[in-house]
Design an enzyme around this catalytic site. Structure first.
Site, PDB file in Angstrom:
ATOM      1  N   GLU A 184       0.811  -1.216   0.000  1.00  0.00           N
ATOM      2  CA  GLU A 184       0.000   0.000   0.000  1.00  0.00           C
ATOM      3  C   GLU A 184       0.848   1.271   0.000  1.00  0.00           C
ATOM      4  O   GLU A 184       0.331   2.359  -0.256  1.00  0.00           O
ATOM      5  CB  GLU A 184      -0.915   0.015   1.240  1.00  0.00           C
ATOM      6  CG  GLU A 184      -1.994  -1.053   1.237  1.00  0.00           C
ATOM      7  CD  GLU A 184      -3.086  -0.793   0.219  1.00  0.00           C
ATOM      8  OE1 GLU A 184      -3.105   0.302  -0.385  1.00  0.00           O
ATOM      9  OE2 GLU A 184      -3.923  -1.688   0.003  1.00  0.00           O
TER      10      GLU A 184
ATOM     11  N   GLU B 148       7.544 -21.695   7.970  1.00  0.00           N
ATOM     12  CA  GLU B 148       7.751 -20.828   9.131  1.00  0.00           C
ATOM     13  C   GLU B 148       8.833 -21.357  10.067  1.00  0.00           C
ATOM     14  O   GLU B 148       9.343 -20.623  10.922  1.00  0.00           O
ATOM     15  CB  GLU B 148       6.453 -20.655   9.914  1.00  0.00           C
ATOM     16  CG  GLU B 148       5.990 -21.882  10.654  1.00  0.00           C
ATOM     17  CD  GLU B 148       4.772 -21.584  11.518  1.00  0.00           C
ATOM     18  OE1 GLU B 148       4.835 -21.910  12.717  1.00  0.00           O
ATOM     19  OE2 GLU B 148       3.775 -21.033  11.017  1.00  0.00           O
TER      20      GLU B 148
END
Length: 309
Positions: free
Chosen positions: A85, A116
């Site tokens: 963004e 992960e």
């Protein structure tokens, strides 16, 4: 593993939520809303630490550093979202704000099992960016113990980068690894262990603060106006015209002329209209002011003896 998880607030259960599968939909919506209402208070308790971290981030970025978010699963996706963004909102340069997720870009849409747990891959992912001491790395992990995030922060710190550790549990390994631990303790989730809920909301709020306030410190706004917006579509072109109008009060024709003269650069157009200078002078004043529109306006006023904004 079970004993380790049992110590985490994000994995705990609340007795008052043990019967949620028997409740009405409206009761469940109320329960979720009540849970979500706890998040801003949790963030508020960490505001001094968040503010100190942001000041450190802004200082590095003024020196040309990059802001790198890194995490796994929901946490990684939150970082990727915030990074994506920044270019349209603040006209950040390509690569200035980066989001990395365990398992690569494909993990944004589809879970990559085991990614992960790979702290070595985190180091490799950061090495591909050629980290510098001016850079900032924000490790994100609800549990605060995800090897990918913890390994990333440890590796970045060893390379001299500024490190932040955003977790949802106190006393976390991630917080201990980072120079700036940001531990937002949101407590048990409505669905036990589902940290995409309150913990994910807290991550979104804190990442909003980190990117937005840093960009304000870097001169990306004029007051509350988004003056570094990148007008890449019709909506954003209309927003650019509206921002110039709000900042200057000029009429539509003058706004169009100014934006045309500056190639759509909102800051330059505002400076042209408020300071009465040409496009070249506006660009030079902004460069001298480090991109801060208010400082450029003050410099122009001082030069001409006019009134400061």
């Amino acid at each position: 593993m079970r004993d380790q998880l049992a110590t985490l607030a994000t994995e705990a259960r609340r007795p008052d939520q043990a019967d949620i599968d028997r409740r009405s939909t409206l009761d469940l919506a109320r329960a979720m809303n009540d849970n979500d209402a706890e998040v801003p208070a949790a963030v508020a308790r960490a505001l001094p630490a968040i503010a100190a971290a942001i000041d450190a981030v802004a200082e590095r970025m003024r020196r040309g550093g990059r802001l790198v978010y890194i995490g796994a699963g929901t946490a990684g996706r939150m970082g990727v979202l915030d990074a994506s963004e920044c270019p349209p909102t603040f006209n950040t340069a390509p690569g200035q704000v980066v989001g990395l997720i365990a398992g690569g870009d494909g993990a944004i849409r589809t879970s990559v099992e085991g990614a992960e747990d790979d702290d070595r891959q985190a180091a490799a992912d950061l090495d591909r960016l050629d980290l510098r001491p001016e850079d900032v790395v924000v490790g994100i992990s609800a549990s605060g113990r995800t090897p990918y995030a913890v390994g990333a922060v440890r590796h970045a710190r060893a390379r001299g980068a500024l490190t932040l550790g955003l977790a949802a549990n106190a006393g976390s390994a991630l917080g201990a690894a980072a120079e700036h631990p940001l531990e937002i303790v949101t407590g048990p989730e409505l669905v036990s262990g589902s940290t995409r809920l309150k913990a994910g909301t807290a991550q979104k709020l804190v990442l909003n603060m980190i990117s937005t306030i840093t960009m304000i410190r870097l001169g990306k706004t004029y007051g509350d106006l988004m003056v570094d917006v990148r007008a890449t579509n019709a909506k954003l072109r209309a927003r650019s015209r509206r921002i110039v109008a709000l900042a200057t009060g000029a009429d539509e024709g003058d706004i169009e002329d100014a934006l045309s003269a500056t190639g759509g650069e909102v800051k330059d157009a505002i400076l042209m209209l408020l300071a009465g200078v040409g496009a070249a002078d506006a660009a030079r004043l902004l460069t001298d002011a480090g991109g801060h529109l208010r400082a450029a306006l003050e410099a122009s006023a001082a030069r001409t003896g006019g009134e400061r904004p």
